[in-house]
Design a protein around this motif. Structure first.
Motif, PDB file in Angstrom:
ATOM      1  N   PRO B 114      11.138   0.838   2.275  1.00  0.00           N
ATOM      2  CA  PRO B 114      10.208   1.038   1.357  1.00  0.00           C
ATOM      3  C   PRO B 114      10.441   0.427  -0.317  1.00  0.00           C
ATOM      4  CG  PRO B 114      10.979   3.109   2.169  1.00  0.00           C
ATOM      5  CD  PRO B 114      11.741   1.914   2.613  1.00  0.00           C
ATOM      6  N   ILE B 115      11.702   0.439  -0.788  1.00  0.00           N
ATOM      7  CA  ILE B 115      12.096  -0.026  -2.022  1.00  0.00           C
ATOM      8  C   ILE B 115      12.067  -1.471  -1.937  1.00  0.00           C
ATOM      9  CG2 ILE B 115      14.650   0.257  -1.715  1.00  0.00           C
ATOM     10  CD1 ILE B 115      14.869   0.538  -4.515  1.00  0.00           C
ATOM     11  N   ALA B 116      12.644  -2.118  -0.752  1.00  0.00           N
ATOM     12  CA  ALA B 116      12.669  -3.708  -0.710  1.00  0.00           C
ATOM     13  C   ALA B 116      11.157  -4.089  -0.736  1.00  0.00           C
ATOM     14  CB  ALA B 116      13.449  -4.082   0.568  1.00  0.00           C
ATOM     15  N   TYR B 117      10.343  -3.491  -0.022  1.00  0.00           N
ATOM     16  CA  TYR B 117       8.863  -3.670   0.127  1.00  0.00           C
ATOM     17  C   TYR B 117       8.345  -3.642  -1.285  1.00  0.00           C
ATOM     18  CZ  TYR B 117       4.352  -4.537   2.150  1.00  0.00           C
ATOM     19  OH  TYR B 117       3.190  -5.033   2.653  1.00  0.00           O
ATOM     20  N   TYR B 118       8.342  -2.505  -2.124  1.00  0.00           N
ATOM     21  CA  TYR B 118       7.945  -2.294  -3.365  1.00  0.00           C
ATOM     22  C   TYR B 118       8.664  -3.537  -4.255  1.00  0.00           C
ATOM     23  CZ  TYR B 118       6.678  -0.362  -7.867  1.00  0.00           C
ATOM     24  OH  TYR B 118       6.263  -0.125  -8.943  1.00  0.00           O
ATOM     25  N   MET B 119       9.527  -3.944  -4.194  1.00  0.00           N
ATOM     26  CA  MET B 119      10.323  -4.953  -5.212  1.00  0.00           C
ATOM     27  C   MET B 119       9.568  -6.204  -4.751  1.00  0.00           C
ATOM     28  SD  MET B 119      14.201  -3.999  -4.948  1.00  0.00           S
ATOM     29  CE  MET B 119      14.994  -5.307  -5.337  1.00  0.00           C
ATOM     30  N   ALA B 120       9.361  -6.528  -3.559  1.00  0.00           N
ATOM     31  CA  ALA B 120       8.866  -7.870  -3.213  1.00  0.00           C
ATOM     32  C   ALA B 120       7.273  -8.175  -3.227  1.00  0.00           C
ATOM     33  CB  ALA B 120       9.465  -8.224  -1.558  1.00  0.00           C
ATOM     34  N   ARG B 121       6.712  -6.940  -2.980  1.00  0.00           N
ATOM     35  CA  ARG B 121       5.333  -7.325  -2.872  1.00  0.00           C
ATOM     36  C   ARG B 121       4.545  -6.491  -3.632  1.00  0.00           C
ATOM     37  NH1 ARG B 121       5.781 -11.071   0.997  1.00  0.00           N
ATOM     38  NH2 ARG B 121       3.445 -11.592   0.152  1.00  0.00           N
ATOM     39  N   VAL B 122       4.847  -5.749  -4.198  1.00  0.00           N
ATOM     40  CA  VAL B 122       3.913  -4.784  -5.219  1.00  0.00           C
ATOM     41  C   VAL B 122       4.292  -5.211  -6.785  1.00  0.00           C
ATOM     42  CG1 VAL B 122       3.211  -2.566  -5.597  1.00  0.00           C
ATOM     43  CG2 VAL B 122       3.855  -2.895  -3.400  1.00  0.00           C
ATOM     44  N   ALA B 123       5.557  -4.857  -7.138  1.00  0.00           N
ATOM     45  CA  ALA B 123       6.283  -4.975  -8.476  1.00  0.00           C
ATOM     46  C   ALA B 123       5.853  -6.044  -9.170  1.00  0.00           C
ATOM     47  CB  ALA B 123       7.668  -4.687  -8.519  1.00  0.00           C
TER      48      ALA B 123
END
Lengths: 265, 303
Positions: B114-123
């Motif tokens: 989840p954190i990697a996904y947030y970093m890569a694709r949302v933030a």
């Protein structure tokens, strides 16, 4: 996961993981300034008592200086060898190129205990003395990859055509290196060196096997775990250890924003 | 470029520098020699200091300890290997260590995603940069102190029990479950970073194409995102797996249960160096097999 709920869940999960990652570090800071000498929670009041005791502790100071010396030695060796290997692999085609990159990564991909056992067995078998030199040799071996990765990432991003142009214009090998290649990779070498310093300063798994009585800062901390009423002192030393590995890494990140090669491989 | 950086004119070279120049010209014409000079240092060092050491480790694994003098006898024997295979203690410890490595790896993957996904694709790009630093800092902070901090957290009068007491709960304490938590904590950043890099590499167009073709969120995730990021997950698992297998400090700080690293350390030095050497082949062989599998799964391109 384009939906709103998904986004909120992701944000919450990210916050939770960051909380999980930072609480133990925050506690080190709190314990370092806690009045009590034990890990009992909550601390009653804050004090600088342990910081003063840590500064006055000669064993701790010697261990700190030993660690600096070891880290500098390992960094210099890793800096030279890592840069040379990166230049060879990035700018030449040759049989066994893959093998070189594999051999460079090997010491850090294998568990530290294997490296530690291999080195200490070698020193015991050949009769060479353990100690500071053995620690530096051990650390340099797995620090090479940090410089290598940073420099090779930079070389891959810069075209070799600049170097070819330099040669076409009549510059000899050394001149091309000095005026073209070196300025390009300078900050990458520095970043790699900072990472190597941070890793060496922190290393304990391999160090315990080759130290032979020499105390680096992590070994001092490790041995003090067992002493009663030193909890806060250990936390002060730990705070120093954290700052001295995090600061170089932060600088290295700033230096390599283009390639971002600050992971441990 | 400054004037200082201007290459010196070749006409003005005196005798010593003309010797240097001849050498430079020779190197220019012979790229093989240049390559050899570049590689001699690093490869020499790694072959002698590292591969040579591993070779001596293998040799020691086949030697034995004289029970009377306590010295190492340099005659080849398979006794240590027989001990390793037949003694049930070593089998239990090996399986327990591998089990821990698998549990820690799976937990790290679940937490990292989840954190990697947030970093890569949302933030936003700015937040992304800050988050990368936020993940890097704990990774590089003193390993020993992080493990020790957890010992303080998990201890009877530590902060975890204090926080859970109002809820009528208590923490896992200083035991195997606690160790699983601690090792997950220690290696989590090593999983987050490659997974983040893997997710960042997925082109938006692929996700849009999947959506255009009617793929809902979860479907796109399962059939597009997961297969593409899988090599990166395996790359991260190399660290979580290998680091767990080679750790002996966190296990000794958190539990009294023996893991392979503790057993190696206990035999290291005076007690029985050859047996310790044989035992350290266990993590070596397990990790080598793991690396070979990871390579087949494409993890090395994702590093």
């Amino acid at each position: 996961m384009g939906s709103r709920t998904g986004r909120i869940l992701l944000r919450a999960a990210t916050g939770a993981v960051l909380f999980f990652m930072y609480v133990p570090l925050a506690l080190v800071v709190i314990y370092a300034f806690s009045d009590k000498g034990t890990s009992a929670w909550p601390p009653t009041s804050l004090s600088l008592k342990w910081v003063e005791l840590a500064i006055a502790n000669t064993g701790l100071r010697d261990a700190f200086l030993t660690s600096i010396l070891v880290a500098l030695g390992a960094t210099v060796i890793a800096l030279v060898l890592g840069s040379l290997a990166a230049l060879a692999v990035a700018r030449h085609q040759f049989f066994g190129r893959e093998v070189v990159s594999f051999v460079v990564i090997f010491p850090i991909a294998l568990p530290g205990i294997v490296t530690g056992m291999a080195l200490s067995t070698t020193f015991a078998t050949t009769g060479l003395p353990l100690g500071i030199l053995a620690i530096i040799i051990g650390h340099a071996t797995f620090c090479i990859v940090l410089v290598y990765n940073n420099v090779i990432a930079r070389l891959r991003r810069t075209a070799a055509s600049q170097e070819e142009a330099s040669a076409d214009l009549g510059a000899e090998t050394w001149q091309t290196f000095r005026y073209i290649t070196f300025p390009t990779i300078r900050s990458a070498i520095l970043a790699g060196a900072l990472l190597a310093f941070a890793l060496s300063f922190d290393e304990v798994i391999v160090t315990i096997f080759v130290a032979g009585g020499v105390k680096t800062l992590p070994i001092w901390i490790f041995q003090s775990f067992r002493l009663a009423n030193q909890v806060a002192l250990v936390n002060v030393a730990g705070l120093v250890a954290i700052l001295l590995s995090v600061a170089p890494v932060y600088l290295a990140t700033r230096l390599t924003r283009d390639t971002g090669a600050t992971g441990r491989t | 470029m400054t004037a200082e950086a201007e290459p010196p004119r070749s006409g003005s070279s005196a005798a010593p520098s003309s010797a240097r120049r001849r050498l430079a010209v020779a190197l220019q014409r012979r790229p093989r020699v240049r390559l050899g000079l570049l590689l001699a240092g690093p490869i020499g060092w790694l072959v002698i200091a590292y591969l040579g050491s591993l070779l001596i480790l293998f040799l020691n694994a086949g030697w034995s300890r004289d029970p009377f003098t306590g010295l190492v006898k340099r005659d080849f024997t398979l006794n240590n290997f027989a001990e390793l295979v037949t003694n049930p203690v070593y089998r239990t410890v090996t399986l327990r260590t591998i089990g821990m490595a698998v549990a820690v790896t799976v937990t790290c993957a679940l937490l990292a995603f989840p954190i990697a996904y947030y970093m890569a694709r949302v933030a936003s790009p700015r937040l992304r940069g800050l988050l990368v630093i936020a993940v890097l800092m704990p990774l590089w902070s003193s390993y020993l102190i992080k493990a020790y901090s957890w010992r303080q957290i998990l201890s009877g009068d530590g902060v975890l029990n204090w926080a859970l007491a109002p809820l009528g709960l208590h923490g896992p304490g200083l035991d195997v479950v606690g160790l699983w938590l601690v090792l997950t904590y220690l290696w989590l950043p090593y999983m987050i970073l490659p997974v983040y890099a893997g997710l960042e590499r997925i082109p938006n167009s692929l996700l849009e194409a999947s959506a255009d073709l009617g793929g809902r969120g979860m479907f796109t995730f399962r059939r597009v995102v997961l297969p593409l990021v899988f090599p990166a997950l395996v790359a991260g698992s190399i660290f979580t797996f290998s680091l767990t297998l080679g750790d002996y400090i966190a296990p000794s700080l958190i539990t009294t249960t023996q893991f392979i690293g503790n057993v190696i350390l206990a035999n290291f030095g005076v007690p029985n160096l050859p047996l310790a050497a044989t035992l350290s082949l266990v993590p070596l062989v397990v990790v080598t097999i793991y690396l070979l599998i990871a390579r087949r799964l494409g993890a090395f391109e994702a590093l």
